[in-house]
Design an enzyme around this catalytic site. Structure first.
Site, short mmCIF file in Angstrom:
data_model
loop_
_atom_site.label_atom_id
_atom_site.label_comp_id
_atom_site.label_asym_id
_atom_site.label_seq_id
_atom_site.Cartn_x
_atom_site.Cartn_y
_atom_site.Cartn_z
CE LYS A 184 -1.12 0.03 4.79
NZ LYS A 184 0.04 1.06 5.38
NE ARG A 198 -2.05 0.14 11.32
CZ ARG A 198 -0.93 0.59 10.69
NH1 ARG A 198 -1.07 1.86 9.85
NH2 ARG A 198 0.23 -0.17 10.54
NE ARG A 245 7.57 -3.34 5.33
CZ ARG A 245 6.24 -3.03 5.38
NH1 ARG A 245 5.59 -2.83 4.44
NH2 ARG A 245 5.85 -3.10 6.82
NE ARG A 257 8.12 -0.44 9.49
CZ ARG A 257 6.82 -0.45 9.01
NH1 ARG A 257 6.23 -0.02 8.19
NH2 ARG A 257 5.77 -0.61 9.98
NE ARG A 275 4.08 -4.65 12.03
CZ ARG A 275 4.87 -4.52 11.02
NH1 ARG A 275 4.87 -3.59 10.14
NH2 ARG A 275 6.01 -5.32 11.05
#
Ligand code: AMP
Length: 226
Positions: A13, A88, A127, A166, A178
């Site tokens: 996203k 969220r 990532r 991260r 998450r």
């Protein structure tokens, strides 16, 4: 044009948000990136948010909601915005809808990137974040956005900048937490998605399959945006 982008962590996203930003030129507001900037800058907000983020928990609404609503008041948002990572949960969704209504702001599009949970999890650990620009997507497992090698080091494929991971992307429990929040359709992010899907009115909902390549997902979104 005002746009919300939903998708689980790992769905791309942020990447799609950056592509839309480039095409239409409005600010791409990422709640997670604002928190990370504050943590990097050692601000009070960053200090408050860090422990929650490292665990994969949501930062409490009394910190997050005003942060985002204030951001939407800034002058660069007058011609439109792309909001990514907020809302969220259901409370954030309802608060945002009310704030937009009170401000006379229309919500033009809700983009939902649909991705099964197991696929999303596989994508997260590879990532990489560019220290120069959060909108430079890099991922070690996808050829289209693979970092490049320079002096024996992997660097950003867009600008050659240093890459970081991260902490919450390398922690299995934080990833699972998450995703627990995202796929929760009672009070979590899916409840927020469903809230906006049910709003009707002028808001157009664009649901796209997040499994194809970045380019194909972009194409599916762009076909519906006008
Ligand atoms: P993201 O970059 O979107 O994956 O966000 C990273 C982390 O920032 C999340 O796991 C949360 O801890 C925090 N965060 C981002 N957006 C929100 C939000 N809307 N509400 C609460 N916490 C958030």
């Amino acid at each position: 044009m005002n746009i919300l982008v939903f998708g689980p962590n790992g769905s791309g996203k942020g990447t799609q948000g950056a592509i839309i930003q480039k095409k239409y030129g409005m600010p791409h507001i990422e709640s997670g990136a604002i928190f990370r900037q504050n943590i990097g800058g050692g601000t009070e907000l960053g200090k408050k948010a860090k422990a929650y983020i490292d665990r994969g928990d949501l930062v409490p609404d009394d910190i997050t909601i005003p942060m985002i609503l204030n951001r939407l008041q800034e002058s660069d948002c007058q011609k439109g915005w792309i909001l990514d990572g907020f809302p969220r949960n259901k409370v954030q969704a309802e608060t945002l809808a009310k704030a937009l209504k009170d401000a006379g702001m229309n919500l033009d599009y809700v983009i939902e990137i649909v991705l099964p949970r197991d696929v999303a999890k596989l994508r997260i650990t590879g990532r990489r974040l560019c220290v120069n620009d959060n909108n430079h997507p890099n991922h070690i497992a996808f050829d289209a956005i693979k970092p490049v090698e320079k002096d024996g080091k992997m660097v950003c494929r867009v600008c050659g900048g240093e890459l970081k991971t991260r902490p919450d992307d390398q922690d299995d429990a934080a990833i699972d937490k998450r995703h627990d929040i995202y796929y929760d359709d009672k009070t979590g992010t899916m409840a927020a998605v469903n809230f906006f899907k049910g709003l009707g009115g002028d808001t157009k909902v664009i649901s796209v399959d997040g499994r194809p390549s970045i380019g194909e997902v972009t194409e599916a979104i762009m076909k519906e945006l006008n």
